[in-house]
Design a protein around this motif. Sequence first.
Motif, short mmCIF file in Angstrom:
data_model
loop_
_atom_site.label_atom_id
_atom_site.label_comp_id
_atom_site.label_asym_id
_atom_site.label_seq_id
_atom_site.Cartn_x
_atom_site.Cartn_y
_atom_site.Cartn_z
N SER A 85 0.69 -1.13 -0.06
CA SER A 85 0.21 -0.28 -0.08
C SER A 85 0.90 1.15 0.03
CB SER A 85 -1.04 0.15 1.08
OG SER A 85 -0.68 -0.77 2.25
N THR A 86 2.17 1.07 0.26
CA THR A 86 2.79 2.60 0.46
C THR A 86 3.19 3.08 -1.09
OG1 THR A 86 4.70 1.05 1.32
CG2 THR A 86 3.62 2.58 2.79
N PRO A 87 3.36 2.39 -2.01
CA PRO A 87 3.74 2.88 -3.31
C PRO A 87 2.67 4.30 -3.46
CG PRO A 87 4.08 0.84 -3.71
CD PRO A 87 3.74 0.72 -2.18
N ALA A 88 1.54 4.06 -3.04
CA ALA A 88 0.39 5.18 -3.47
C ALA A 88 0.95 6.43 -2.69
CB ALA A 88 -0.99 4.66 -3.11
N LEU A 89 1.50 6.29 -1.73
CA LEU A 89 2.02 7.45 -1.15
C LEU A 89 3.09 8.30 -2.07
CD1 LEU A 89 2.72 6.37 2.55
CD2 LEU A 89 0.74 7.68 1.57
N LEU A 90 3.72 7.70 -2.86
CA LEU A 90 4.43 8.42 -3.94
C LEU A 90 3.41 9.32 -4.78
CD1 LEU A 90 6.77 5.92 -5.79
CD2 LEU A 90 7.30 7.45 -4.02
N VAL A 91 2.26 8.66 -5.06
CA VAL A 91 1.24 9.58 -5.91
C VAL A 91 0.68 10.72 -5.04
CG1 VAL A 91 -0.93 9.48 -7.23
CG2 VAL A 91 0.62 7.57 -7.30
N ALA A 92 0.58 10.49 -3.71
CA ALA A 92 -0.01 11.43 -2.85
C ALA A 92 0.98 12.75 -2.60
CB ALA A 92 -0.27 10.92 -1.28
N MET A 93 2.37 12.33 -2.53
CA MET A 93 3.37 13.20 -2.52
C MET A 93 3.22 14.04 -3.60
SD MET A 93 6.55 11.74 -0.14
CE MET A 93 6.59 9.97 -0.36
N ILE A 140 2.26 1.78 -9.62
CA ILE A 140 1.71 0.26 -9.67
C ILE A 140 2.84 -0.76 -9.90
CG2 ILE A 140 0.21 -0.80 -11.22
CD1 ILE A 140 -1.07 1.70 -12.04
N PHE A 141 3.86 -0.25 -10.78
CA PHE A 141 4.94 -1.25 -10.88
C PHE A 141 5.70 -1.77 -9.58
CE2 PHE A 141 8.10 -3.21 -13.22
CZ PHE A 141 9.43 -3.09 -12.73
N PHE A 142 5.84 -0.71 -8.67
CA PHE A 142 6.34 -1.24 -7.37
C PHE A 142 5.48 -2.22 -6.71
CE2 PHE A 142 10.48 0.57 -6.77
CZ PHE A 142 10.31 1.56 -7.40
N ARG A 143 4.09 -1.78 -6.76
CA ARG A 143 3.20 -2.83 -6.09
C ARG A 143 3.30 -4.14 -6.66
NH1 ARG A 143 -2.49 0.11 -7.40
NH2 ARG A 143 -1.83 2.14 -6.80
N LEU B 25 8.85 11.76 8.40
CA LEU B 25 7.90 11.33 9.06
C LEU B 25 7.04 10.31 8.81
CD1 LEU B 25 7.20 13.23 11.70
CD2 LEU B 25 5.15 13.95 10.43
N SER B 26 6.95 10.22 7.31
CA SER B 26 6.20 9.13 6.89
C SER B 26 6.77 7.93 7.12
CB SER B 26 6.01 9.37 5.28
OG SER B 26 5.53 10.44 4.99
N VAL B 27 8.00 7.82 6.81
CA VAL B 27 9.18 6.55 7.33
C VAL B 27 8.76 6.11 8.66
CG1 VAL B 27 11.24 5.40 7.08
CG2 VAL B 27 10.36 6.79 5.20
N ILE B 28 8.81 6.97 9.60
CA ILE B 28 8.69 6.71 10.77
C ILE B 28 7.07 6.19 11.09
CG2 ILE B 28 8.21 7.87 13.04
CD1 ILE B 28 11.24 8.03 13.13
#
Lengths: 262, 279
Positions: A85-93, A140-143, B25-28
């Motif tokens: 679920s964390t690659p989606a945070l790349l998009v959010a950033m 998506i690739f990382f997921r 902060l996200s990594v933490i």
Amino acid sequence: MDWGALHTILGGVNKHSTSIGKIWLTVLFIFRIMILVVAAERVWGDEQDDFICNTLQPGCKNVCYDHFFPISHIRLWALQLIFVSTPALLVAMHVAYRRHEKKRQFRKGDQKCEYKDIEEIRKQRFRIEGSLWWTYTSSIFFRLVFEAVFMYAFYFMYDGFRMPRLMKCNAWPCPNTVDCFVSRPTEKTVFTIFMIAVSSICILLNVAELCYLLTKFFLKRSKKAGNPKHHPNHENKEETKQNEMNELISDSCQNTVTGFSN
Amino acid sequence: MNWAGLYTVLSGVNRHSTSIGRIWLSVIFIFRIMVLVVAAESVWGDEKSAFTCNTQQPGCNSVCYDHFFPISHIRLWALQLILVTTPALLVAMHVAYQQHQEKKLLVLTGHADAKHMEEVKKHKMRISGSLWWTYVCSVVFRLLFEAVFMYIFYMLYPGYQMVRLVKCEAYPCPNTVDCFISRPTEKTIFTVFMLVTSSICIVLNMAELVYLVVRACARRGQHNSNPPSGKSSFYGHKLSSEYKQNEINQLLTEQDGSLKDMLRRNPGLQEKGDRCSAC
């Protein structure tokens, strides 16, 4: 900080996903995280306490359990879900960065900036094009990569996806070979197969989303190459309508997911 | 107050951080706190009940466990995460103080309407001047705490590996006794994982420190190479942020001073004074 907090964080990303991405997120939260929390954790709850070896030798049970279960299924699934679920945070950033740039433009009083106020910038949904397309495709690739790696790790560690009833152990300090019995093997097999099936569905959804993005990209490119004179007003009207529709759909989807989580 | 409460407190600080600070902060929260809560705590859950010694001597189990695990990994990580995240509160306090000063200035200059007050609350503070120093100190403290805890971990559990068997000869155990640890491989995997994320956080903090220093030097270089016209205005421009702060302080002290004079001359105005000192 638990699964609920992760849901809050990822819910925001939902707005900028494609429809397949939204389905993927729903499958992730309802069929994987929720099943993990309400069912699977109970099944594996007594995995060590009820792991019984046919010996009175102290320490033999600990050593055999450690030998056959280097890392528990539950922990592997938890790590898999966090990584997936964390690659989606790349998009959010990336979206947050774009919003920040637009706000800066707006504050400087740029003539090109078409927004009326800051609130509109905050609520606006960005189209998946340009650099955002690359970020989205990378996520998506990382997921896909993480899903595949964890499936492989699972298969490698547990030699197939079945949980046997009996394991024969001869690690020190067990005297000779000792029979050890696993608790709830059938129930564990059922849940393992279920989680593997849902994981495969998620992989399919990700592959479909990747194909969809690539197809859209190539179609747009060939359209641009084929029609050098385009009518910007007409195109903008269509895109605006599409944006509005997408917004309505995403809002209703968000409400559905929030309803489920509550 | 739990990890969710800490998350709420620190999300506010997020706004005034650099981009590297936000990634940190996200990594933490995702790779350390969340993994600790959803996975690691259940691995260490039965660490004492499943710690078995090859003896029936009462008390031997407890004594050996205490000897080999003076403080559990889980508690060490929880302490580490709390101490590493709290320097960010220094920044939050400084930002709150600056916002308070700005609001006071608005009140003094007669722009104390709701719209301006909201604007003060919402706008993002630039990391410059004294806020830069506070921010840099918070990053240095974070680095320090991370390093100290990594060292403590290494001292207490040499090699970061969890062994299957430990030999114990503390009283009341008879001679030397074999004691077996529960889930050593799983514990080793999680220890290595937490160590790796800790190192990533140290690298992010160092990168942020370098970024802040380089940015400050670049800004200073820009000031020195592009002076505004006129000698007096050069100094005025160089000291402008400090000049503004001095002005603000002067206005505030004058206001306090005149208030005190007024109160001395008219004791009946005490009530009004009390209300004003609250702002």
